[in-house]
Design a protein around this motif. Sequence first.
Motif, mmCIF file in Angstrom:
data_model
loop_
_atom_site.group_PDB
_atom_site.id
_atom_site.type_symbol
_atom_site.label_atom_id
_atom_site.label_comp_id
_atom_site.label_asym_id
_atom_site.label_seq_id
_atom_site.Cartn_x
_atom_site.Cartn_y
_atom_site.Cartn_z
ATOM 1 N N ASP A 57 35.842 76.206 96.877
ATOM 2 C CA ASP A 57 35.393 75.119 97.737
ATOM 3 C C ASP A 57 35.341 75.601 99.183
ATOM 4 O OD1 ASP A 57 38.021 75.081 98.726
ATOM 5 O OD2 ASP A 57 38.596 73.317 97.554
ATOM 6 N N ALA A 58 34.995 74.714 100.098
ATOM 7 C CA ALA A 58 34.806 75.107 101.490
ATOM 8 C C ALA A 58 36.098 75.571 102.153
ATOM 9 C CB ALA A 58 34.196 73.945 102.279
ATOM 10 N N ARG A 59 37.253 75.245 101.566
ATOM 11 C CA ARG A 59 38.539 75.688 102.115
ATOM 12 C C ARG A 59 38.984 77.023 101.533
ATOM 13 N NH1 ARG A 59 42.077 70.747 100.375
ATOM 14 N NH2 ARG A 59 40.922 71.293 98.481
ATOM 15 N N GLY A 60 38.232 77.525 100.538
ATOM 16 C CA GLY A 60 38.564 78.804 99.929
ATOM 17 C C GLY A 60 39.370 78.698 98.654
ATOM 18 N N ALA A 61 39.653 77.481 98.191
ATOM 19 C CA ALA A 61 40.411 77.299 96.950
ATOM 20 C C ALA A 61 39.476 77.376 95.751
ATOM 21 C CB ALA A 61 41.130 75.952 96.963
ATOM 22 N N TYR A 130 30.593 67.333 94.955
ATOM 23 C CA TYR A 130 30.071 68.533 95.601
ATOM 24 C C TYR A 130 28.545 68.586 95.496
ATOM 25 C CZ TYR A 130 34.886 70.294 95.006
ATOM 26 O OH TYR A 130 36.247 70.457 95.023
ATOM 27 N N VAL A 153 30.147 79.022 96.869
ATOM 28 C CA VAL A 153 30.904 77.963 97.539
ATOM 29 C C VAL A 153 30.293 76.600 97.230
ATOM 30 C CG1 VAL A 153 31.770 77.089 99.737
ATOM 31 C CG2 VAL A 153 31.498 79.562 99.399
ATOM 32 N N HIS A 155 30.268 72.790 98.396
ATOM 33 C CA HIS A 155 30.606 72.016 99.592
ATOM 34 C C HIS A 155 30.768 70.543 99.238
ATOM 35 C CE1 HIS A 155 30.036 75.274 102.483
ATOM 36 N NE2 HIS A 155 29.048 75.666 101.716
ATOM 37 N N ASP A 206 26.552 78.601 109.451
ATOM 38 C CA ASP A 206 27.330 79.826 109.252
ATOM 39 C C ASP A 206 26.461 80.872 108.563
ATOM 40 O OD1 ASP A 206 29.102 81.804 108.468
ATOM 41 O OD2 ASP A 206 30.630 80.420 107.736
#
Length: 307
Positions: A57-61, A130, A153, A155, A206
């Motif tokens: 996910d967007a947090r890296g998990a 998502y 990823v 989001h 990004d």
Amino acid sequence: MRFVCALAAVGLLAGCPAREIDGNPPPHFAILDDLDRTPDPACEGHWVAGIRGRVIDARGAGVAGATVQHCLRLTDGRFVCTSPPTAADGTVQLEMTDDAGWYAYVFDPEVRCVDELTVRVLRRSMPTRYATAYCPVELDPDAAVQLLPHPAVLHPVDEPSALPPPGDEAAPRDVALPDGVTLTDVVPGALYGDYEALRGASLPTDPNHCFLRSFENLETLLGLYALAPEVESAEPIGLRLPNDADLAEGSTVTLYALGGLATLRPDGEAIPEGAFQAFGTATVVGDVLVSDPGVALPATSVIGWGR
């Protein structure tokens, strides 16, 4: 050692350490143990017997239970998108990623000679959590089992700020989404049952987004926005977007969309899967950007706008 491991990559030698995705080595996948990775000498493209990758996910998990589809342009001209694997009892396994977001997949022999590969990733849920992701994959010419160079990823998306009741499903109306984005002239009946599931969220501009790695106009990009669920409307949908750059009245921006399955520009030309391409223009009217006449949203995927 590099030459030895190159042999291992095409299945001629074993025992080399697994490569990593952004510093994370993939786990062991039993389905790859007995896979014949020997390339067909007649294949003039990339020989791809299998693939490993990770979804975060967007947090890296890691995202567990995601579905990963592989859209392949084959050297014989065919275009094929893979189906999820099936279990021994014939059950379709839609939830392909483990608790850490890792997955592996083995391709059927008849679709292994590949020119291009794009992964499509979604996490099925009600309500939609998502936006669907599309990532072009830079194929390693020395690897019969590919490893996604970066995680895909997913989001998160949020509920609309204002979603009119369906009411007359043939009547157009505006849907206000978070962060100042509005879908205009939305016809609920043209969204094949997905009207009440509409969601959206802003994304950072990004350069590490997988679909922007080959995008040539990154420096002029003003905004990115993720829409969900993924659907092509049977009736044209317009856009009102925030003018966060304070462009002058009458200024024009280019609109971009991330290509998905059968994503078409207003002129009927397809945007390839995983490509981020222009589909029209918008003009500053008052304090917002308004899509120009005849410009319609190709699909509810990721959109962008820039000078």
